[in-house]
Design a protein around this motif. Structure first.
Motif, PDB file in Angstrom:
ATOM      1  N   TYR A  67      -1.144  -0.759   9.198  1.00 14.19           N
ATOM      2  CA  TYR A  67      -0.523   0.561   9.106  1.00 14.19           C
ATOM      3  C   TYR A  67      -0.846   1.098   7.719  1.00 14.19           C
ATOM      4  O   TYR A  67      -0.399   0.551   6.707  1.00 14.19           O
ATOM      5  N   TYR A  69      -1.409   4.169   4.778  1.00 20.14           N
ATOM      6  CA  TYR A  69      -1.154   5.490   4.214  1.00 20.14           C
ATOM      7  C   TYR A  69      -2.270   5.800   3.236  1.00 20.14           C
ATOM      8  O   TYR A  69      -2.547   5.019   2.315  1.00 20.14           O
ATOM      9  N   VAL A  80      -1.339   9.107   7.605  1.00 24.48           N
ATOM     10  CA  VAL A  80      -1.128   7.761   8.126  1.00 24.48           C
ATOM     11  C   VAL A  80      -2.178   7.443   9.176  1.00 24.48           C
ATOM     12  O   VAL A  80      -2.679   8.328   9.878  1.00 24.48           O
ATOM     13  N   GLU A 422      -3.758   4.373  -1.729  1.00 26.10           N
ATOM     14  CA  GLU A 422      -3.422   4.013  -0.352  1.00 26.10           C
ATOM     15  C   GLU A 422      -2.416   2.876  -0.352  1.00 26.10           C
ATOM     16  O   GLU A 422      -2.401   2.028  -1.247  1.00 26.10           O
ATOM     17  N   ARG A 424      -0.708  -0.065   2.387  1.00 29.26           N
ATOM     18  CA  ARG A 424      -0.977  -0.709   3.665  1.00 29.26           C
ATOM     19  C   ARG A 424       0.070  -1.785   3.948  1.00 29.26           C
ATOM     20  O   ARG A 424       0.500  -2.507   3.054  1.00 29.26           O
TER      21      ARG A 424
END
Length: 431
Positions: A67, A69, A80, A422, A424
């Motif tokens: 997941y 960002y 996302v 980022e 994660r």
């Protein structure tokens, strides 16, 4: 009564003897032997013998959920992204008079969506990819098939999830032979698919050139040492640059193909085990220099310079293998170098973390009217919790900062420094 009883007992005994004698004359049907699966401990845990053979096999795999960002630059970009990946691998090994005979296959299915993973922000943009990540045969020192490039040092104890600027164990198709000298020393000569290391050839006037057909593969060689303290490797590669399109000199009208050039890359990598701090602790470093072969700076991964981060404000330039001058037809190879490293520490046997970073410098790039330089640095950290063996739960943050000079030829606007970050979260199960 005694006489009758004796007669009856005698008759029964005689009948039993007759039946037994007749049964002995009938064919006997033997039960099929039961063949049990035997554990093969020669090659580690999880191996067992294939029934009826002396070949050991291990079946394993991985499930990974990411997941991500990624800081968006425009309203149209997603912040996302979601990814699910499944992996199956089969490893077979047989001891022979000529050495180990090994066959290995790894197959992956990946479902991704969202701008942070390089996809559009529509449902149609979600991607389902299949990938034969590895499929190779090893026989003694021979390796044939798809496996980790021998330019890369797969023994480095890296633990990052995002992208750093070094040859991070990419899989390529190759034919190689490894010479083992004993005491931890080895050397490998490998012919590798150069198509997987191409970054394109572009013109100073922004007209792209196509790559011509591959005439020779990339030639890769390394010298490696592995010991109890850690290990080190020195690698080199030669890469062919061959343009497809004609160029025409606007002054003389002369038309010809650009000359074929050869780029190269060299890398030095090392890692040191630090059990005095904690079991499993390690430090690693990788330094790479390329001339006409920038794909060896990041494993040949496609994408932008700052991918998976936001693009530059006025464009999205990329590193290419070379540019050509339409006045002379000469190819100008891209020169670039990078250094990356990291530190892994186990706080407890179940909790570990990694601190890592990289720096890249290039003297040229595509889609700018003038030569110049490009610089980028990245720094990040993560932490993993392994509550049970084979299950990892991890979080990571990476920050990237870039400096690019030049003008976008499409809109005549100057590129501005770009930075992004980022985050994660990963859930991974290995078995």
């Amino acid at each position: 009564m005694k006489l009758v009883k004796s007669l009856l007992l005698g008759s029964a005994a005689g009948l039993a003897a007759v039946v037994s004698a007749q049964a002995a004359d009938l064919p006997v049907r033997k039960a099929a032997p039961v063949e049990y699966v035997r554990v093969c401990s020669t090659y580690g845990a999880g191996f067992f013998y294939i029934p009826g053979t002396e070949t050991c096999i291990r079946v394993g795999g991985r499930i990974r959920a990411d997941y991500l960002y990624g800081e968006p630059l425009t309203r149209a970009e997603d912040a996302v992204g979601f990814r699910a990946r499944g992996r199956l691998n089969v490893d077979t090994r047989t001891a022979t008079a000529y050495g180990l005979l090994r066959a290995y296959i790894r197959y992956e299915l990946t479902r991704s969506s969202g701008t942070p993973f390089g996809l559009s922000n529509t449902g149609v943009g979600a991607s389902l990819s299949t990938n034969l990540a590895q499929a190779f045969v090893q026989f003694g020192g021979l390796t044939a098939g798809r496996v980790t490039s021998f330019f890369s040092n797969a023994d480095l104890p890296t633990g990052h999830m995002g992208t750093l600027r070094f040859d991070d164990a990419p899989d390529v198709t190759l034919l190689a032979y490894t010479f083992s000298f004993g005491n931890g020393f080895s050397a490998t000569l490998s012919l590798e698919d150069g198509l997987e290391r191409r970054r394109g050839i572009d013109a100073f006037d922004f007209d792209p050139l196509g790559y011509a057909g591959q005439r020779v593969p990339d030639v890769v060689a390394n010298v490696k040492y592995t010991g109890t303290w850690g290990g080190a490797q020195l690698s080199g590669a030669i890469h062919q640059l061959r343009a497809l399109d004609l160029f025409t000199n606007p002054v003389t009208g002369f038309t010809d193909y650009p000359d074929t050039e050869y780029g190269f890359a060299i890398a030095a990598t090392a890692h040191v085990n630090l059990p005095m701090l904690a079991p499993g602790d390690a430090l690693w470093i990788a330094a790479t220099y390329t001339d006409g072969a920038p794909a060896y700076l990041d494993g040949g991964n496609a994408g932008t310079i700052i991918s998976p981060f936001a693009q530059y404000e006025f464009g999205r330039p990329t590193l290419v293998d070379a540019t050509y001058d339409p006045l002379t037809g000469d190819l100008k190879k891209t020169r670039a170098w990078a250094i990356a490293g990291g530190f892994r520490h186990y706080w407890t046997p179940q909790i570990r973390s990694n601190l890592f970073g990289s720096y890249l410098h290039s003297d040229s790039r595509v889609s700018v009217a003038n030569s110049g330089d490009f610089r980028e640095y990245r720094i990040g950290a993560n932490v993993f919790w392994q509550p049970v063996s084979g299950l990892d739960l991890g979080v990571e943050v990476i920050y990237a900062n870039t400096d690019l000079r030049g003008v976008n030829p499409v809109n005549a606007l100057g590129y501005r420094d770009s930075n992004g970050w980022e985050g994660r979260f990963r859930v991974q199960r290995d078995f």
